[in-house]
Structures are given as C-alpha cells and as structure tokens.
Design an enzyme around this catalytic site. Structure first.
Site, short mmCIF file in Angstrom:
data_model
loop_
_atom_site.label_atom_id
_atom_site.label_comp_id
_atom_site.label_asym_id
_atom_site.label_seq_id
_atom_site.Cartn_x
_atom_site.Cartn_y
_atom_site.Cartn_z
N ALA A 45 0.82 -1.21 0.00
CA ALA A 45 0.00 0.00 0.00
C ALA A 45 0.85 1.26 0.00
O ALA A 45 1.75 1.41 0.83
CB ALA A 45 -0.92 0.01 1.21
N GLY A 50 6.46 1.17 5.67
CA GLY A 50 7.37 0.25 5.00
C GLY A 50 7.44 0.49 3.50
O GLY A 50 8.51 0.50 2.89
N CYS A 51 6.28 0.70 2.89
CA CYS A 51 6.23 0.90 1.45
C CYS A 51 6.87 2.24 1.05
O CYS A 51 7.50 2.34 0.01
CB CYS A 51 4.79 0.82 0.96
SG CYS A 51 4.08 -0.83 1.22
N THR A 52 6.71 3.25 1.91
CA THR A 52 7.35 4.54 1.65
C THR A 52 8.87 4.39 1.72
O THR A 52 9.60 4.88 0.84
CB THR A 52 6.86 5.59 2.66
OG1 THR A 52 5.44 5.75 2.48
CG2 THR A 52 7.55 6.93 2.44
N ALA A 55 10.04 2.50 -1.44
CA ALA A 55 9.94 3.33 -2.65
C ALA A 55 11.03 4.41 -2.65
O ALA A 55 11.65 4.67 -3.68
CB ALA A 55 8.56 3.96 -2.74
#
Length: 159
Positions: A45, A50-52, A55
């Site tokens: 998401a 974590g995804c930030t 990325a």
C-alpha cells in the site's frame, strides 16, 4: 473471484505480461521494457511506512540502477489517484502502477497467504523481480523486507 495463488516464479521463467495504468492513468506494459532489464516490485500500500521506505530507497538508488541499464517499476493494488499522491509527496521518479483487481499480483505470485503479526492473512506479498532483456525472470525474491532491501539487491546485482 479468488486471486490467491501459490504460483511462485523462478529464474528462467517467462515474466507474466501486464498492461496497467500508472499514477496518471497511462497504460504501461512490461513489453515497453523489452531490450532492457527492469526491476518489478510489488508492495502492499502506498504511503504506509514500509512501502514509503522501500519506494524512497528505489528512488535514491535509481541513478545507479539506471546507469547499470536497469529500470524500476512498482506495482500495488492502489488506485491511480492514490499512487499520484504518493509519487508527488515522496518525489518518486519511476512508474507506479495500479493493479486494483490484483490479477497481475496473482500472476507473479505476489498475492496470497502471508504471516502478519503472528497471524496468517491473505494479501500482497512484498516481492521483487529482475526481468532480463528477453522478458525472463533473472531474480525472484518473495517476502522481502522493506528496509535494506534495495541495498541488498544492488549488492546481489553488483550495481
């Protein structure tokens, strides 16, 4: 419709084709990268911690990866509008693709059962692949960690 899959890709497999909308609604296909290596990574998401981190790590290492002839594409089940906000907020400079029906996630084995806080849940399995110039899987990594993953990938690829 169930999109849960135990289909895991391995080096040498043909990378499953896809055409998905990017953050601006433009269609992006795996075939657009024919003749170049491309990292295709799947994340749960946009705008989550974590995804930030993951990325931003790809963003911060993009020059080195690109210099080695490797492009990067991120795919999540988020809608394009959410991806656009994420891209703009974090200054992401590689395509983020929307797979809202999770069919591409399933085809790549990146959607299914996983452990989360000790429980078995169904969702996006954080996964990273390197697709070679001919469209074959060169590296397939499932259940990767968001933090430190890009540095490890660069070490593995000697980039």
């Amino acid at each position: 419709m169930s999109v849960v899959t135990d289909n895991r890709l391995a080096p040498g497999d043909a990378a499953p084709a896809f055409t998905l909308p990017d953050a601006d609604g433009n269609a992006v296909s795996l075939s657009d990268y024919a003749g170049r290596k491309v990292v295709v990574y799947f994340y749960p998401a946009a705008s989550t911690p974590g995804c930030t981190k993951q990325a931003c790590d790809f963003r911060d290492n993009l020059a080195e990866l690109s210099g080695a002839g490797i492009d990067v594409v991120g795919i999540s089940p988020d809608a394009p509008a959410k991806l656009a906000k994420f891209r703009d907020k974090e200054g992401l400079t590689f395509p983020l693709l929307s797979d809202t029906d999770k069919s591409t996630l399933a085809a790549w084995g990146a959607f299914g059962e996983k452990k989360m806080y000790g429980k078995t849940v169904t969702g996006v399995i954080r996964s990273t692949f390197l697709v070679d110039e001919e469209g074959r899987i060169e590296v397939a990594q499932y259940n990767v960690r968001a933090t430190g993953h890009v540095a490890k990938l660069r070490r593995d690829l000697k980039v």
